[in-house]
Design a protein around this motif. Structure first.
Motif, PDB file in Angstrom:
ATOM      1  N   CYS A   1       0.821  -1.220   0.000  1.00 15.20           N
ATOM      2  CA  CYS A   1       0.000   0.000   0.000  1.00 15.20           C
ATOM      3  C   CYS A   1       0.850   1.263   0.000  1.00 15.20           C
ATOM      4  CB  CYS A   1      -0.945  -0.014   1.193  1.00 15.20           C
ATOM      5  SG  CYS A   1      -0.092  -0.144   2.762  1.00 15.20           S
ATOM      6  N   ASP A   2       0.153   2.373  -0.100  1.00 12.54           N
ATOM      7  CA  ASP A   2       0.785   3.681  -0.017  1.00 12.54           C
ATOM      8  C   ASP A   2       1.144   3.904   1.455  1.00 12.54           C
ATOM      9  OD1 ASP A   2       1.070   6.536   0.234  1.00 12.54           O
ATOM     10  OD2 ASP A   2       0.079   6.707  -1.733  1.00 12.54           O
ATOM     11  N   SER A   3       2.381   4.369   1.716  1.00 15.24           N
ATOM     12  CA  SER A   3       2.778   4.484   3.124  1.00 15.24           C
ATOM     13  C   SER A   3       2.036   5.615   3.853  1.00 15.24           C
ATOM     14  CB  SER A   3       4.295   4.674   3.245  1.00 15.24           C
ATOM     15  OG  SER A   3       4.688   5.772   2.471  1.00 15.24           O
ATOM     16  N   ARG A   4       1.300   6.440   3.090  1.00 17.99           N
ATOM     17  CA  ARG A   4       0.517   7.484   3.768  1.00 17.99           C
ATOM     18  C   ARG A   4      -0.699   6.895   4.476  1.00 17.99           C
ATOM     19  NH1 ARG A   4      -0.895  11.299  -0.958  1.00 17.99           N
ATOM     20  NH2 ARG A   4      -0.887   9.280  -1.973  1.00 17.99           N
ATOM     21  N   LYS A   5      -1.126   5.728   4.004  1.00 20.81           N
ATOM     22  CA  LYS A   5      -2.237   5.070   4.697  1.00 20.81           C
ATOM     23  C   LYS A   5      -1.958   3.576   4.727  1.00 20.81           C
ATOM     24  CE  LYS A   5      -7.091   4.433   5.287  1.00 20.81           C
ATOM     25  NZ  LYS A   5      -8.453   4.614   4.887  1.00 20.81           N
ATOM     26  N   ILE A   6      -1.387   3.132   5.848  1.00 19.74           N
ATOM     27  CA  ILE A   6      -0.987   1.724   5.939  1.00 19.74           C
ATOM     28  C   ILE A   6      -2.186   0.863   6.347  1.00 19.74           C
ATOM     29  CG2 ILE A   6       0.509   0.101   7.187  1.00 19.74           C
ATOM     30  CD1 ILE A   6       2.522   2.475   7.374  1.00 19.74           C
ATOM     31  N   VAL A   7      -2.423  -0.167   5.524  1.00 25.02           N
ATOM     32  CA  VAL A   7      -3.523  -1.092   5.831  1.00 25.02           C
ATOM     33  C   VAL A   7      -3.030  -2.530   5.744  1.00 25.02           C
ATOM     34  CG1 VAL A   7      -5.415   0.427   5.101  1.00 25.02           C
ATOM     35  CG2 VAL A   7      -4.294  -1.033   3.403  1.00 25.02           C
ATOM     36  N   HIS A   8      -3.765  -3.416   6.363  1.00 26.01           N
ATOM     37  CA  HIS A   8      -3.496  -4.863   6.285  1.00 26.01           C
ATOM     38  C   HIS A   8      -4.801  -5.530   5.878  1.00 26.01           C
ATOM     39  CE1 HIS A   8      -0.427  -3.349   9.066  1.00 26.01           C
ATOM     40  NE2 HIS A   8       0.306  -4.415   8.772  1.00 26.01           N
ATOM     41  N   PHE A   9      -4.868  -6.025   4.638  1.00 26.20           N
ATOM     42  CA  PHE A   9      -6.094  -6.700   4.202  1.00 26.20           C
ATOM     43  C   PHE A   9      -6.223  -8.048   4.898  1.00 26.20           C
ATOM     44  CE2 PHE A   9      -5.610  -3.848   0.519  1.00 26.20           C
ATOM     45  CZ  PHE A   9      -6.864  -3.256   0.601  1.00 26.20           C
ATOM     46  N   GLN A  10      -7.475  -8.476   5.061  1.00 29.36           N
ATOM     47  CA  GLN A  10      -7.697  -9.816   5.618  1.00 29.36           C
ATOM     48  C   GLN A  10      -7.042 -10.821   4.686  1.00 29.36           C
ATOM     49  OE1 GLN A  10     -11.949 -10.040   5.861  1.00 29.36           O
ATOM     50  NE2 GLN A  10     -11.978  -9.212   7.925  1.00 29.36           N
ATOM     51  N   GLY A  11      -6.394 -11.819   5.265  1.00 32.68           N
ATOM     52  CA  GLY A  11      -5.650 -12.780   4.438  1.00 32.68           C
ATOM     53  C   GLY A  11      -6.568 -13.605   3.541  1.00 32.68           C
ATOM     54  N   ILE A  12      -5.957 -14.400   2.712  1.00 33.41           N
ATOM     55  CA  ILE A  12      -6.715 -15.293   1.825  1.00 33.41           C
ATOM     56  C   ILE A  12      -6.859 -16.638   2.534  1.00 33.41           C
ATOM     57  CG2 ILE A  12      -6.555 -16.555  -0.366  1.00 33.41           C
ATOM     58  CD1 ILE A  12      -5.391 -14.098  -1.608  1.00 33.41           C
ATOM     59  N   PRO A  13      -8.061 -17.180   2.618  1.00 36.54           N
ATOM     60  CA  PRO A  13      -8.192 -18.456   3.332  1.00 36.54           C
ATOM     61  C   PRO A  13      -7.477 -19.593   2.600  1.00 36.54           C
ATOM     62  CG  PRO A  13     -10.270 -17.824   2.295  1.00 36.54           C
ATOM     63  CD  PRO A  13      -9.328 -16.690   2.079  1.00 36.54           C
ATOM     64  N   THR A  14      -7.223 -20.656   3.331  1.00 34.65           N
ATOM     65  CA  THR A  14      -6.671 -21.853   2.715  1.00 34.65           C
ATOM     66  C   THR A  14      -7.863 -22.740   2.368  1.00 34.65           C
ATOM     67  OG1 THR A  14      -4.837 -21.618   4.231  1.00 34.65           O
ATOM     68  CG2 THR A  14      -5.004 -23.702   3.060  1.00 34.65           C
ATOM     69  N   PHE A  15      -7.871 -23.259   1.147  1.00 28.39           N
ATOM     70  CA  PHE A  15      -9.010 -24.046   0.697  1.00 28.39           C
ATOM     71  C   PHE A  15      -8.731 -25.538   0.872  1.00 28.39           C
ATOM     72  CE2 PHE A  15      -8.951 -20.025  -1.502  1.00 28.39           C
ATOM     73  CZ  PHE A  15     -10.238 -19.574  -1.262  1.00 28.39           C
ATOM     74  N   ALA A  16      -9.801 -26.281   1.113  1.00 28.27           N
ATOM     75  CA  ALA A  16      -9.630 -27.704   1.396  1.00 28.27           C
ATOM     76  C   ALA A  16      -9.099 -28.474   0.194  1.00 28.27           C
ATOM     77  CB  ALA A  16     -10.971 -28.283   1.834  1.00 28.27           C
ATOM     78  N   PRO A  17      -7.948 -29.141   0.340  1.00 32.06           N
ATOM     79  CA  PRO A  17      -7.477 -30.018  -0.745  1.00 32.06           C
ATOM     80  C   PRO A  17      -8.370 -31.255  -0.856  1.00 32.06           C
ATOM     81  CG  PRO A  17      -5.819 -29.834   1.012  1.00 32.06           C
ATOM     82  CD  PRO A  17      -7.051 -29.130   1.483  1.00 32.06           C
ATOM     83  N   GLU A  18      -8.246 -31.959  -1.972  1.00 35.47           N
ATOM     84  CA  GLU A  18      -9.110 -33.128  -2.167  1.00 35.47           C
ATOM     85  C   GLU A  18      -8.332 -34.393  -2.501  1.00 35.47           C
ATOM     86  OE1 GLU A  18     -12.065 -32.211  -5.059  1.00 35.47           O
ATOM     87  OE2 GLU A  18     -12.563 -30.364  -4.003  1.00 35.47           O
ATOM     88  N   HIS A  19      -7.023 -34.227  -2.682  1.00 34.91           N
ATOM     89  CA  HIS A  19      -6.186 -35.395  -2.979  1.00 34.91           C
ATOM     90  C   HIS A  19      -5.039 -35.386  -1.987  1.00 34.91           C
ATOM     91  CE1 HIS A  19      -8.354 -35.660  -6.786  1.00 34.91           C
ATOM     92  NE2 HIS A  19      -8.219 -34.352  -6.824  1.00 34.91           N
ATOM     93  N   PHE A  20      -4.731 -36.574  -1.460  1.00 34.63           N
ATOM     94  CA  PHE A  20      -3.713 -36.643  -0.420  1.00 34.63           C
ATOM     95  C   PHE A  20      -2.721 -37.764  -0.710  1.00 34.63           C
ATOM     96  CE2 PHE A  20      -7.564 -34.824   1.220  1.00 34.63           C
ATOM     97  CZ  PHE A  20      -7.106 -33.735   1.951  1.00 34.63           C
TER      98      PHE A  20
END
Ligand code: G4P
Length: 541
Positions: A386-405
């Motif tokens: 971000c622009d250092s004049r307004k510092i923000v932290h967006f909510q992270g990206i979730p981890t999605f359930a894998p289907e092959h193990f």
């Protein structure tokens, strides 16, 4: 002056529409994308998108595995202008290269277009991708494709979407027959007949569409489509008007009601009316939630987040490229920005934008746009810039359930350190997820992936980059759920009553999860442990 600058930025942002097209393989996503690009003049002839796998193959040297298999592990963004709008289509990889990145791409979109094959209804991959859109509450538009082929009953298609996906539908147009008897659609919104006149020519852009403004009560309608078809149309639209959901734009904007369009992408029927209506109804860049509060795309200075990392573009340098979704303000080349997680200022000198397969340097970009930036190894998925004049932290990206193990262990036990380093680093990049038995050291790991191609990527990269040979054994699990809450009074997951083929594991953050071999086992666990709460996505970090 400042006001003028702000006004210019505002109008650039307001004209942006950033969306993803989701579908099950073969429903017609590529064909529809191609037709949309043709309208935008972004491509000049049909077949360019179709041929992208080969073209990418020729121009990119991103991963050896791409070359070996002749497929693409990467996803791209297509930008074009149409009637004053600036459109960003996010490609969601399907087929063999379906991966967690496909889900993550949806985190960067402001709305989604769901393409459904009219002869098949809702299919597996659509269901999975839809869930992510639903979780985000973004508008979802439906294009029911292949009406030139024999399709399922239109009401059955509506109830399939509503029942399978749990979203209300509102058909904007309604088909008159299908397959050999397809006569076109009646546009309920504009009271217009759009006649299908297929002459065997499927070349994009050449197919003529006759559209006639006409009330349903107009006797001339019967002459155009035949009395029998008119009778059916009247009956069906009456039913829709009486029992169907009205077009409630508030519900549309929250992803609770999907406007539905019927058409045939291949014969170019109904594509342009869809595009025009969609651009009208969909949203310009949406505000995003950050720890510090809501970030407004129009009034806040530059900010964005990393939603995808493409590793190893050049093996000699181990460099990476981070894909950034701009959430607010304007980005300029050479700009000094703030990397929120590291708490450091950085300069982005060579941002690029991806237009299908070509990468070109961009001088400026706006909220809604996607740029890719060189990553010297400092970015992770979900990071805010971000622009250092307004510092923000967006909510992270979730981890999605894998289907092959699969259980993965190193062949040469002396290489334990490299094995841990390799699997952890590849997991941090987001290509795979790794799990372990709780409390055990990392002699072996359980690797989970969304698409099986990622197993090949893992094997290849461990060997090429870390010099490790591994043995991989597929495991019979298909479902994984994060444990959000144990039953009241229970302090240990080990005390859960589970079927014998359910397994407790932990992820790299130490969160506990359950591995299941069937949905039946999930229900069994929930029924036998009252109060147990399971989740399909990890929480945002
Ligand atoms: P996808 O990206 O969702 O996987 O689907 P894609 O567009 O590649 O379309 C899958 C197949 O369906 C293609 O045929 C395509 O021509 C066909 N198709 C797409 N839209 C329509 C439509 O509106 N009507 C009809 N009848 N067919 C449609 P293919 O034979 O697999 O590929 P190709 O050899 O034609 O390229």
């Amino acid at each position: 002056m400042d006001n003028q600058v702000n006004e210019a930025i505002r109008s650039e942002i307001e004209r942006r529409r950033t969306f993803a097209i989701i579908s099950h393989p073969d429903a017609g996503k590529t064909t529809l994308t191609e037709k949309l690009l043709l309208y935008g003049g972004a491509i000049v002839e049909a077949g360019m998108v179709k041929g992208k796998k080969n073209m990418r193959h020729a121009v990119s040297d991103w991963m050896e595995i791409e070359k070996q298999r002749g497929i693409s592990v990467t996803s791209s963004v297509m930008q074009f202008n149409y009637e004053g709008y600036c459109i960003n289509i996010l490609d969601t990889p399907g087929h063999q290269d379906f991966s967690e990145d496909t889900y993550r791409t949806l985190m960067a979109a402001d709305s989604a277009v769901m393409v459904i094959d009219g002869s098949k209804g809702v299919e597996a991959q659509t269901r999975k991708l839809f869930k992510v859109c639903r979780m985000r509450g973004i508008p979802i538009f439906t294009f029911i494709n292949k009406m030139d082929r024999e399709a399922l009953d239109s009401f059955d298609l509506m109830s399939d979407i509503e029942g399978e996906l749990g979203i209300e539908t509102c058909p904007i147009n309604w088909p008159i027959g299908s397959g050999k008897n397809f006569q076109g659609v009646y546009d309920r919104l504009h009271k217009k007949l759009i006649k299908f006149s297929y002459d065997g020519d499927t070349i994009a852009g050449k197919h003529e569409v006759a559209s006639v403004e006409m009330e349903l009560t107009d006797p001339a309608l019967g002459e155009l489509i035949g009395e029998e078809a008119l009778e059916k149309l009247l009956e069906e639209t009456e039913l829709l008007d009486g029992a169907g959901h009205p077009l409630d734009m508030d519900m549309v904007s929250h992803g609770e009601l999907s406007p539905v369009f019927f058409g045939s992408a291949l014969t170019n029927f109904g594509v342009e009316p869809f595009l025009e209506e969609f651009l009208h109804m969909t949203t310009s860049p949406l505000p995003r939630q950050a720890k510090e509060g809501t970030v407004d795309p129009l009034t806040d200075p530059f900010s964005g987040f990393v939603f995808k990392i493409q590793a190893n573009m050049n093996r000699a340098h181990r460099d990476r490229v981070a894909f950034l979704r701009i959430c607010s303000g304007k980005f300029e080349k050479g700009m000094e920005v703030y990397h929120s997680k590291e708490g450091k200022k950085i300069r982005i000198s060579q941002p690029t934008q991806l237009m299908a397969q070509d990468r070109s340097i961009v001088d400026e970009a706006y909220a809604g746009d996607i740029i890719s930036i060189f990553d010297p190894g400092i970015f992770s998925i979900g990071d805010t810039i971000c622009d250092s004049r307004k510092i923000v932290h967006f909510q992270g990206i979730p981890t999605f359930a894998p289907e092959h193990f699969a259980r993965v262990r190193q062949v040469d036990t002396l290489k334990r350190k490299q094995f841990i380093k390799g699997t952890s680093e590849i997991a941090e990049e987001g290509a795979i997820q790794i799990f372990q038995d709780p409390g055990k050291s990392m002699e072996e790991v359980i690797v989970g992936v969304v698409g099986t191609l990622q197993f090949d990527v893992l094997l290849y990269r461990l060997k090429a980059e870390y010099g490790i040979e591994v043995r991989m054994e597929n495991l019979p699990y298909e479902y994984i759920r994060w444990i959000r809450a144990l039953p009241e009074g229970m302090s240990e997951a080990n005390d859960l009553t589970l079927s014998s083929d359910t397994r407790i594991v932990q992820d790299i953050h130490g969160n506990l999860l359950l591995l299941f071999s069937s949905e039946w086992n999930i229900d069994w666990a929930l029924n036998h442990n009252k109060g147990l709460t399971l989740a399909e996505f990890s929480e945002n970090e």
